[in-house]
Design a protein around this motif. Sequence first.
Motif, PDB file in Angstrom:
ATOM      1  N   TRP A  33      -3.782   6.196  -7.041  1.00  0.00           N
ATOM      2  CA  TRP A  33      -3.783   4.720  -7.447  1.00  0.00           C
ATOM      3  C   TRP A  33      -5.000   4.409  -6.637  1.00  0.00           C
ATOM      4  O   TRP A  33      -5.603   3.490  -6.819  1.00  0.00           O
ATOM      5  CB  TRP A  33      -2.596   4.055  -7.263  1.00  0.00           C
ATOM      6  CG  TRP A  33      -1.518   4.197  -8.255  1.00  0.00           C
ATOM      7  CD1 TRP A  33      -0.202   4.759  -7.885  1.00  0.00           C
ATOM      8  CD2 TRP A  33      -1.611   4.205  -9.502  1.00  0.00           C
ATOM      9  NE1 TRP A  33       0.518   4.930  -9.189  1.00  0.00           N
ATOM     10  CE2 TRP A  33      -0.150   4.598 -10.104  1.00  0.00           C
ATOM     11  CE3 TRP A  33      -2.772   3.859 -10.477  1.00  0.00           C
ATOM     12  CZ2 TRP A  33      -0.020   4.569 -11.672  1.00  0.00           C
ATOM     13  CZ3 TRP A  33      -2.360   4.108 -12.008  1.00  0.00           C
ATOM     14  CH2 TRP A  33      -0.945   4.194 -12.506  1.00  0.00           C
ATOM     15  N   ARG A  34      -4.840   4.906  -5.087  1.00  0.00           N
ATOM     16  CA  ARG A  34      -6.028   4.656  -4.464  1.00  0.00           C
ATOM     17  C   ARG A  34      -7.411   5.119  -4.804  1.00  0.00           C
ATOM     18  O   ARG A  34      -8.399   4.317  -4.616  1.00  0.00           O
ATOM     19  CB  ARG A  34      -5.731   4.973  -2.834  1.00  0.00           C
ATOM     20  CG  ARG A  34      -4.352   4.436  -2.283  1.00  0.00           C
ATOM     21  CD  ARG A  34      -4.542   4.862  -0.881  1.00  0.00           C
ATOM     22  NE  ARG A  34      -5.661   4.447  -0.241  1.00  0.00           N
ATOM     23  CZ  ARG A  34      -6.062   4.929   0.924  1.00  0.00           C
ATOM     24  NH1 ARG A  34      -5.704   6.146   1.233  1.00  0.00           N
ATOM     25  NH2 ARG A  34      -7.191   4.299   1.670  1.00  0.00           N
TER      26      ARG A  34
ATOM     27  N   ALA B 282      -5.727  -3.219  -2.883  1.00  0.00           N
ATOM     28  CA  ALA B 282      -6.198  -3.679  -1.607  1.00  0.00           C
ATOM     29  C   ALA B 282      -6.540  -2.706  -0.646  1.00  0.00           C
ATOM     30  O   ALA B 282      -7.143  -3.043   0.579  1.00  0.00           O
ATOM     31  CB  ALA B 282      -5.197  -4.499  -0.905  1.00  0.00           C
ATOM     32  N   SER B 283      -6.172  -1.262  -0.937  1.00  0.00           N
ATOM     33  CA  SER B 283      -6.561  -0.397   0.099  1.00  0.00           C
ATOM     34  C   SER B 283      -7.239   0.909  -0.616  1.00  0.00           C
ATOM     35  O   SER B 283      -6.442   1.865  -0.661  1.00  0.00           O
ATOM     36  CB  SER B 283      -5.556   0.068   0.796  1.00  0.00           C
ATOM     37  OG  SER B 283      -4.467   0.388   0.061  1.00  0.00           O
TER      38      SER B 283
ATOM     39  N   SER C 134       7.287  -3.550 -11.683  1.00  0.00           N
ATOM     40  CA  SER C 134       7.564  -2.323 -10.710  1.00  0.00           C
ATOM     41  C   SER C 134       6.796  -1.199 -11.086  1.00  0.00           C
ATOM     42  O   SER C 134       6.538  -0.421 -10.136  1.00  0.00           O
ATOM     43  CB  SER C 134       9.148  -2.008 -10.834  1.00  0.00           C
ATOM     44  OG  SER C 134       9.485  -1.608 -11.903  1.00  0.00           O
TER      45      SER C 134
ATOM     46  N   ALA D 289      -1.244  -2.138  -7.974  1.00  0.00           N
ATOM     47  CA  ALA D 289      -1.829  -3.338  -7.429  1.00  0.00           C
ATOM     48  C   ALA D 289      -1.809  -3.443  -6.009  1.00  0.00           C
ATOM     49  O   ALA D 289      -2.774  -4.149  -5.452  1.00  0.00           O
ATOM     50  CB  ALA D 289      -0.636  -4.218  -7.887  1.00  0.00           C
ATOM     51  N   ARG D 290      -0.989  -2.770  -5.276  1.00  0.00           N
ATOM     52  CA  ARG D 290      -1.080  -2.536  -3.754  1.00  0.00           C
ATOM     53  C   ARG D 290      -2.297  -1.662  -3.556  1.00  0.00           C
ATOM     54  O   ARG D 290      -3.067  -1.867  -2.275  1.00  0.00           O
ATOM     55  CB  ARG D 290       0.053  -1.880  -3.082  1.00  0.00           C
ATOM     56  CG  ARG D 290       1.406  -2.787  -3.219  1.00  0.00           C
ATOM     57  CD  ARG D 290       2.442  -2.397  -1.986  1.00  0.00           C
ATOM     58  NE  ARG D 290       2.873  -0.972  -2.311  1.00  0.00           N
ATOM     59  CZ  ARG D 290       3.633  -0.332  -3.331  1.00  0.00           C
ATOM     60  NH1 ARG D 290       4.665  -1.154  -3.739  1.00  0.00           N
ATOM     61  NH2 ARG D 290       3.981   0.944  -3.238  1.00  0.00           N
ATOM     62  N   SER D 291      -2.611  -0.636  -4.414  1.00  0.00           N
ATOM     63  CA  SER D 291      -3.861   0.174  -3.884  1.00  0.00           C
ATOM     64  C   SER D 291      -5.093  -0.536  -3.880  1.00  0.00           C
ATOM     65  O   SER D 291      -6.027  -0.196  -3.473  1.00  0.00           O
ATOM     66  CB  SER D 291      -3.840   1.201  -4.680  1.00  0.00           C
ATOM     67  OG  SER D 291      -2.534   2.271  -4.587  1.00  0.00           O
TER      68      SER D 291
ATOM     69  N   GLU E 258       3.204  -1.701  -9.416  1.00  0.00           N
ATOM     70  CA  GLU E 258       2.940  -2.279  -8.259  1.00  0.00           C
ATOM     71  C   GLU E 258       2.418  -1.444  -7.369  1.00  0.00           C
ATOM     72  O   GLU E 258       1.766  -1.912  -6.407  1.00  0.00           O
ATOM     73  CB  GLU E 258       4.685  -2.788  -7.810  1.00  0.00           C
ATOM     74  CG  GLU E 258       4.660  -2.905  -6.250  1.00  0.00           C
ATOM     75  CD  GLU E 258       6.150  -3.100  -5.973  1.00  0.00           C
ATOM     76  OE1 GLU E 258       6.197  -3.583  -4.544  1.00  0.00           O
ATOM     77  OE2 GLU E 258       7.074  -2.877  -6.618  1.00  0.00           O
ATOM     78  N   PRO E 259       2.766   0.021  -7.393  1.00  0.00           N
ATOM     79  CA  PRO E 259       1.734   0.758  -6.679  1.00  0.00           C
ATOM     80  C   PRO E 259       0.253   0.727  -6.897  1.00  0.00           C
ATOM     81  O   PRO E 259      -0.503   0.628  -6.010  1.00  0.00           O
ATOM     82  CB  PRO E 259       2.202   2.131  -6.858  1.00  0.00           C
ATOM     83  CG  PRO E 259       3.607   2.099  -7.642  1.00  0.00           C
ATOM     84  CD  PRO E 259       3.697   0.827  -8.369  1.00  0.00           C
TER      85      PRO E 259
END
Length: 387
Positions: free
Chosen positions: A358-359, A64-65, A54, A60-62, A57-58
């Motif tokens: 993160w992005r 993709a964007s 967890s 890992a999502r970033s 997770e932020p």
Amino acid sequence: MAAEDPGPEPARGPPAVWYRSWRFYLVLVLVVWAYAYGWRVTQINLGELWRGASLIEPFARSLASPDVVTRELHIQQATAPFYYGGATPPPAAGGTGSARLTLSRSTGSIGDRVTATGEGFAPNRQGMLWWENQIGQRQQLGSLTTDAQGRLSLTFAAPEVLGTRNLVIAEVVTGSGPLRPSRTLLVVLDRMVETVFLALMGTTMGVLFAVPLSFLGAKNLVGHLPAGTLVYAATRAFFNITRSIEALVLAILFTVWVGLGPFAGVLALGVHSIASLGKLYSEAIESIDAGPIEAITATGASAVQVVRYAVVPQIVPQFIAFTIYRWDINVRFSTVIGFVGGGGIGFVLQQYINLLQWRQAATALWMIAVVVAALDYASAVVRERIV
């Protein structure tokens, strides 16, 4: 006289089965012990992979964007002052156009409930309510949506901040402009260019010193000279000792020496490249064909002429291949060197990670991956055509 018949060969027993050998079980026990001890020493705990998922997770999502492009938002803004301490109320603030923001109270203490109401905003729009202290630091109070008449209302608790004079700011997005490169992308591009040239200058420094030292570290060239064995041993010892010090450690030393910045990174990569390239170059010299050397030496040529006409033509292709490969390695090294102040994209990547942006960190990582892949392809093409 006829030779005596040796007779039939004595019968041999069946080959020993591997699993009946005591040596096999001894090796098996040693291997099991080594891995069990290594598991304990390295504190491997597979359960942490699930428990800590967890936290990552932020990021890992970033991935993709990444923050690559953005739109310039058109924002309608209104502000209202709030004063801690209960003394003289602060002066009234303003807004954009007809937008106005009022508070149920303009003075109070930390934790007081305050209702912000606004009017004159664009209808049916999303927005945000901010709290800004007297040194310009903001924190989010909540999101909001205007109604059909352009009104808004939001109740919040006065946050704990430093200072006494504060502003409550309502921002409503009324539209957006065309897509354009984000500020993060421009910063990452600038740092990536710095990283590539940092690696280039470090590699060049390494080549300039490694080429002459490699001839001194080749036993087939200096071994027969007076004190040649001593020169060979000293040169090889320098290569091995310097190469054993990681570039990251060298970057820390040079950062202390010359200060933060890409110059420290160039020096770290350069010194490490001298040792690595020197060892590769000298081994390439030792593996050349001895025939041309013997032929030119037999003509009475000097040592310099032997190197010029018998050694250099054989080693140039390998030297070029090693140099291009080292530049590729240094580009990746320079990313890590930036974490300790050696400049380049690693420096901003560390900042993004520390600030949990993160992005922005994903943008830097994607840029590193793209540039490394491009350099790898380019170096492969160059090696194929030259070597």
